[in-house]
Every structure is written in structure tokens, then in C-alpha cells.
Motif scaffolding. Structure first.
Motif, PDB file in Angstrom:
ATOM      1  N   GLN A 151     -47.263  15.802  16.799  1.00 61.47           N
ATOM      2  CA  GLN A 151     -46.917  15.670  15.389  1.00 61.47           C
ATOM      3  C   GLN A 151     -45.824  14.635  15.173  1.00 61.47           C
ATOM      4  N   LYS A 152     -44.870  14.544  16.108  1.00 62.60           N
ATOM      5  CA  LYS A 152     -43.791  13.566  15.979  1.00 62.60           C
ATOM      6  C   LYS A 152     -44.336  12.137  15.969  1.00 62.60           C
ATOM      7  N   ALA A 153     -45.264  11.848  16.864  1.00 61.20           N
ATOM      8  CA  ALA A 153     -45.855  10.511  16.915  1.00 61.20           C
ATOM      9  C   ALA A 153     -46.652  10.221  15.660  1.00 61.20           C
ATOM     10  N   GLN A 154     -47.400  11.202  15.182  1.00 61.24           N
ATOM     11  CA  GLN A 154     -48.179  11.040  13.946  1.00 61.24           C
ATOM     12  C   GLN A 154     -47.259  10.765  12.764  1.00 61.24           C
ATOM     13  N   ASN A 155     -46.139  11.456  12.700  1.00 65.93           N
ATOM     14  CA  ASN A 155     -45.188  11.259  11.596  1.00 65.93           C
ATOM     15  C   ASN A 155     -44.551   9.882  11.657  1.00 65.93           C
ATOM     16  N   ARG A 156     -44.196   9.424  12.870  1.00 66.00           N
ATOM     17  CA  ARG A 156     -43.613   8.093  13.008  1.00 66.00           C
ATOM     18  C   ARG A 156     -44.599   7.019  12.553  1.00 66.00           C
ATOM     19  N   ALA A 157     -45.864   7.171  12.935  1.00 64.78           N
ATOM     20  CA  ALA A 157     -46.883   6.192  12.556  1.00 64.78           C
ATOM     21  C   ALA A 157     -47.056   6.157  11.041  1.00 64.78           C
ATOM     22  N   LYS A 158     -47.103   7.316  10.437  1.00 61.50           N
ATOM     23  CA  LYS A 158     -47.276   7.388   8.984  1.00 61.50           C
ATOM     24  C   LYS A 158     -46.106   6.743   8.251  1.00 61.50           C
ATOM     25  N   GLN A 159     -44.914   6.983   8.739  1.00 60.71           N
ATOM     26  CA  GLN A 159     -43.725   6.416   8.106  1.00 60.71           C
ATOM     27  C   GLN A 159     -43.665   4.903   8.279  1.00 60.71           C
ATOM     28  N   LEU A 160     -44.005   4.410   9.462  1.00 57.44           N
ATOM     29  CA  LEU A 160     -43.979   2.968   9.715  1.00 57.44           C
ATOM     30  C   LEU A 160     -44.882   2.206   8.756  1.00 57.44           C
ATOM     31  N   LEU A 161     -46.041   2.781   8.438  1.00 57.72           N
ATOM     32  CA  LEU A 161     -47.041   2.085   7.633  1.00 57.72           C
ATOM     33  C   LEU A 161     -47.034   2.531   6.176  1.00 57.72           C
ATOM     34  N   ALA A 162     -45.937   3.150   5.753  1.00 56.75           N
ATOM     35  CA  ALA A 162     -45.880   3.703   4.397  1.00 56.75           C
ATOM     36  C   ALA A 162     -46.024   2.638   3.320  1.00 56.75           C
ATOM     37  N   TRP A 163     -45.579   1.413   3.595  1.00 59.44           N
ATOM     38  CA  TRP A 163     -45.667   0.340   2.606  1.00 59.44           C
ATOM     39  C   TRP A 163     -46.784  -0.648   2.927  1.00 59.44           C
ATOM     40  N   GLY A 164     -47.696  -0.262   3.784  1.00 60.81           N
ATOM     41  CA  GLY A 164     -48.852  -1.093   4.068  1.00 60.81           C
ATOM     42  C   GLY A 164     -48.686  -1.944   5.307  1.00 60.81           C
ATOM     43  N   GLU A 165     -49.821  -2.349   5.873  1.00 58.16           N
ATOM     44  CA  GLU A 165     -49.779  -3.111   7.117  1.00 58.16           C
ATOM     45  C   GLU A 165     -49.172  -4.497   6.949  1.00 58.16           C
ATOM     46  N   ASP A 166     -49.435  -5.156   5.825  1.00 66.09           N
ATOM     47  CA  ASP A 166     -48.899  -6.507   5.641  1.00 66.09           C
ATOM     48  C   ASP A 166     -47.377  -6.493   5.609  1.00 66.09           C
ATOM     49  N   TYR A 167     -46.816  -5.515   4.918  1.00 63.57           N
ATOM     50  CA  TYR A 167     -45.353  -5.404   4.867  1.00 63.57           C
ATOM     51  C   TYR A 167     -44.783  -5.164   6.267  1.00 63.57           C
ATOM     52  N   LEU A 168     -45.400  -4.260   7.033  1.00 64.15           N
ATOM     53  CA  LEU A 168     -44.882  -3.926   8.363  1.00 64.15           C
ATOM     54  C   LEU A 168     -44.941  -5.118   9.310  1.00 64.15           C
ATOM     55  N   TYR A 169     -46.081  -5.804   9.355  1.00 63.17           N
ATOM     56  CA  TYR A 169     -46.192  -6.960  10.259  1.00 63.17           C
ATOM     57  C   TYR A 169     -45.270  -8.091   9.800  1.00 63.17           C
ATOM     58  N   GLY A 170     -45.120  -8.260   8.492  1.00 58.11           N
ATOM     59  CA  GLY A 170     -44.192  -9.265   7.979  1.00 58.11           C
ATOM     60  C   GLY A 170     -42.754  -8.938   8.331  1.00 58.11           C
ATOM     61  N   LEU A 171     -42.399  -7.657   8.267  1.00 57.42           N
ATOM     62  CA  LEU A 171     -41.061  -7.210   8.640  1.00 57.42           C
ATOM     63  C   LEU A 171     -40.790  -7.504  10.115  1.00 57.42           C
ATOM     64  N   HIS A 354     -38.016  -7.182  -3.959  1.00 57.60           N
ATOM     65  CA  HIS A 354     -38.283  -6.376  -5.149  1.00 57.60           C
ATOM     66  C   HIS A 354     -38.626  -4.949  -4.733  1.00 57.60           C
ATOM     67  N   PRO A 355     -37.622  -4.200  -4.279  1.00 61.17           N
ATOM     68  CA  PRO A 355     -37.886  -2.847  -3.763  1.00 61.17           C
ATOM     69  C   PRO A 355     -38.452  -1.906  -4.803  1.00 61.17           C
ATOM     70  N   GLU A 356     -38.279  -2.234  -6.078  1.00 59.02           N
ATOM     71  CA  GLU A 356     -38.825  -1.349  -7.118  1.00 59.02           C
ATOM     72  C   GLU A 356     -40.349  -1.332  -7.118  1.00 59.02           C
ATOM     73  N   TYR A 357     -40.967  -2.249  -6.363  1.00 63.80           N
ATOM     74  CA  TYR A 357     -42.425  -2.297  -6.312  1.00 63.80           C
ATOM     75  C   TYR A 357     -42.990  -1.797  -4.983  1.00 63.80           C
ATOM     76  N   GLN A 358     -42.135  -1.334  -4.088  1.00 62.58           N
ATOM     77  CA  GLN A 358     -42.628  -0.902  -2.785  1.00 62.58           C
ATOM     78  C   GLN A 358     -43.487   0.349  -2.878  1.00 62.58           C
TER      79      GLN A 358
END
Length: 371
Positions: A151-171, A354-358
Motif C-alpha cells: 500500500q505504501k508503494a501504491q500511495n507514493r505512485a498515486k501522489q507522484l502522478l497527482a498532477w499528471g505525467e507531463d508535469y512530473l516528467y517536466g519537474l 500558476h499553482p491555482e490551476y494544478q
């Protein structure tokens, strides 16, 4: 693994995917440069592949002229010696991909690899090559539970991708690498600082205030005999986006179309089309150096030329005013890793400013038309 300028798009995604899986499985990430030695090792131990790319692989010193890897990322070669590690476990391709019984490589044994990456206690592991946004598979709840047992790994994955894959890879690109000064654009920002001021708010959007327009068009060619003159799809996408975006008539809204391509004819023809049909928009093209490629399908602006394109996109996004909220668009391939890098930079820069749109992830942040 990562490398540049050759195979840069695939190898950078391999690098980012490995970071994502390391975080998800609570492991320390160690990098290794994808030079000839690493390439031949990978081909031997992970299923063959085209050895042509190994014979022309860049050395780390070649990449350092273009990208600076940030110092916080530790080296596999250094720590393998310090910790006296002699063995490394390579995870199967099927340990980080969903169940695909119809895949040509699938066998009855394939499914046994699912759900092991977060429970194995091997000291040093290597994730299978993933050359696109492969780790984005973890956004899907069902696939996440199939590939991760805890469950810990599943939660980490969900949180990492919360704003979408493009945002995460760009970050990840933003915090792992910096463009060298030698490939940064010479031109100043096309946006006038006197036109805009303040900080963007949700009120700007509700009241219909129109910020400047930036559209990045990435036209990548995949056939050797393609001279770049076939631009019907690019024109169709440009028309679609520019007709939906709002250009103010009060001289407070500006429009810039950033053109990226490995073919000069594509760049020239798109510039001419924009000048004839959208005179209110400025087209921008990077000052290219001719690059090299291990495949003849790539045009003269592959390699270092592509990085000059990426640096220009990032530079323009960072020069945008914060208010009114910029209108950002993307035209490119949905499946090519090079186009994905362009879009990732756009999305990350837009959402981080523009964090208000995340909370809306990518849906309203970037107007998109795929070729």
C-alpha cells in the motif's frame, strides 16, 4: 541511464522512469551514463537490440557540453566501488508494464514478475529500459495494484502522478538538468514587461482576461526521403488552436508561435504561413547547429539542434508574465519521446507558475492538438 545529444529523448525518459520507480519502491537512485560500454552491456544482458546505436554512442563529456547534470544525483560507478557491490539484479520488462497476453514477448511465465519490485530486498537493482512516459502507467488504479504489492508503494505512485505525467516528467527535467549557456537562445524575450503586472488569480479566468499566447509546434520527421514540405497537419493544428485562443485588441496581448523541427523546409514554410495568415503572431526559430544522428531519418537539426529548440521553449515560458494567465498551446506527436519532452517543459512551466490551476492537471493548462 541517460545520454545526449544522440538518443537523448529516449534515454532521458529511461532516466526519469528509473527515478520514478526508485521513489515508488523507496530506493536510492544511482545514475549511469549510456556510453558504448553501458550500451553493449544492456544489449547483452537485457535482450539484444540494434548494436549500431552502441557503436556511435556519445561519451559523457559530449553530453556535458549541452546539459549539466545536477550534483545531487549520485553515480552508480562511484557507489558501486564504495559499497563493494559486485552483483546487480535486473528486473524483467514485465515487472514494470501491465499484463499483455497478446504481446509477442508474453509467455506463461511473464505474470510472475508483476508485483515484485516493491517487495524484493536486493541491494542493487536495475529497472528495464523504458523509453517514453512508461511510468505513467501507475496513474491507473488497477494497473498500479497489479504492479505494486504494498500500500505504501501504491500511495507514493498515486501522489507522484497527482498532477499528471507531463508535469512530473517536466519537474524531473527541471531538477535534474540545466542547459549549458552555449545552447541558450541569444534573442530576448518577445514579451513586453510593461504590458503585464501582478500575479495570476482564478479571477483572471472568470473575467475572461486574455494573457499572451505561446504555441510550441514540434514537427518531427521519421522518413529519410521526407524533405519537410508536407505540413498540412501542422497547419490544421495551428488553425485549430489559434481560432480558439483569444487575442486582445488592446495591444496587451501578444502571440508567439515557437517552431521546432529537424527540417529547414518545415520551419521556412510554417513561418511563411504564419506571416500570411496570422500577422499578429510572431514566429520564433532557434539558431540551430547541425547535429548528428545514428539514424538517417533524422534531419540536420537532430541532436544538439533539438536541445537548442528545447532551451528556447523553456526560455520563452520562463519569460512569460504571471498575469493575466498566459494561453499556452502545443502541437506535436502524441507518441514520440521528443515531442513528449517539449510538452513536459510546457506543462511544468505553466503549472509551476500558476499553482491555482494544478487541480485541473493538464486539461486547461495546455491547449493541445496532436499530429
Amino acid at each position: 541511464f541517460y545520454s545526449c545529444p544522440l538518443q537523448a529523448e529516449n534515454r532521458l525518459h529511461h532516466f526519469f522512469n528509473s527515478i520514478i520507480w526508485s521513489i515508488v519502491t523507496n530506493r536510492t537512485f544511482l545514475y549511469r551514463y549510456f556510453d558504448q560500454k553501458a550500451c553493449f552491456w544492456t544489449s547483452k544482458n537485457e535482450g539484444g537490440g540494434d548494436l549500431t546505436k552502441c557503436r556511435v554512442a556519445n561519451e559523457e563529456k559530449d553530453c556535458n557540453k549541452i546539459l549539466k547534470r545536477n550534483d545531487w544525483i549520485p553515480s552508480l560507478d562511484d557507489w558501486k566501488v564504495k559499497l563493494q557491490i559486485k552483483n546487480m539484479t535486473s528486473f524483467s520488462f514485465w515487472s514494470t508494464i501491465d499484463k499483455r497476453p497478446k504481446h509477442r514477448l508474453w509467455s506463461n511465465e511473464s505474470e510472475k514478475y508483476a508485483g515484485i519490485v516493491d517487495i524484493r530486498d536486493d541491494l542493487l537493482v536495475n529497472f528495464a529500459p523504458m523509453l517514453g512516459q512508461d511510468a505513467a502507467i501507475l496513474q491507473d488504479d488497477k494497473k498500479r495494484k497489479y504492479l505494486l504489492s504494498t500500500q505504501k508503494a501504491q500511495n507514493r505512485a498515486k501522489q507522484l502522478l497527482a498532477w499528471g505525467e507531463d508535469y512530473l516528467y517536466g519537474l524531473l527535467f527541471e531538477h535534474c538538468f540545466q542547459f549549458r549557456t552555449s545552447i541558450l537562445p541569444d534573442n530576448e524575450s518577445p514579451f513586453s514587461p510593461t504590458h503585464y503586472n501582478g500575479v495570476a488569480t482564478a479571477t483572471d479566468v472568470r473575467e475572461g482576461l486574455n494573457g499572451p499566447i505561446v504555441i510550441a509546434v514540434h514537427s518531427r520527421h521519421s522518413k529519410t526521403n521526407d524533405d519537410g514540405s508536407k505540413i498540412k497537419r501542422e497547419i490544421k493544428c495551428l488553425d485549430q488552436l489559434l481560432k480558439t485562443m483569444k487575442i486582445s485588441n488592446d495591444s496587451k496581448s501578444e502571440c508567439v508561435v515557437v517552431l521546432l523541427s529537424d527540417r529547414q523546409k518545415t520551419l521556412t514554410m510554417l513561418q511563411e504561413y504564419l506571416a500570411q495568415n496570422y500577422s499578429e503572431c510572431t514566429s520564433m526559430v532557434a539558431k540551430h547547429e547541425e547535429g548528428e544522428s545514428w539514424r538517417t531519418e533524422h534531419g540536420p537539426f537532430a541532436g544538439v539542434g533539438f536541445y537548442q529548440d528545447l532551451a528556447m521553449v523553456k526560455n520563452i515560458m520562463q519569460s512569460l508574465p504571471e498575469s493575466p494567465r498566459p494561453q499556452v498551446g502545443f502541437v506535436g506527436s502524441h507518441h514520440r519521446s521528443s515531442s513528449q519532452l517539449v510538452r513536459e517543459i510546457l506543462v511544468y512551466q505553466q503549472l509551476s507558475r500558476h499553482p491555482e490551476y494544478q487541480t485541473t492537471v493538464d486539461e486547461t493548462a495546455i491547449a493541445t492538438c496532436y499530429l
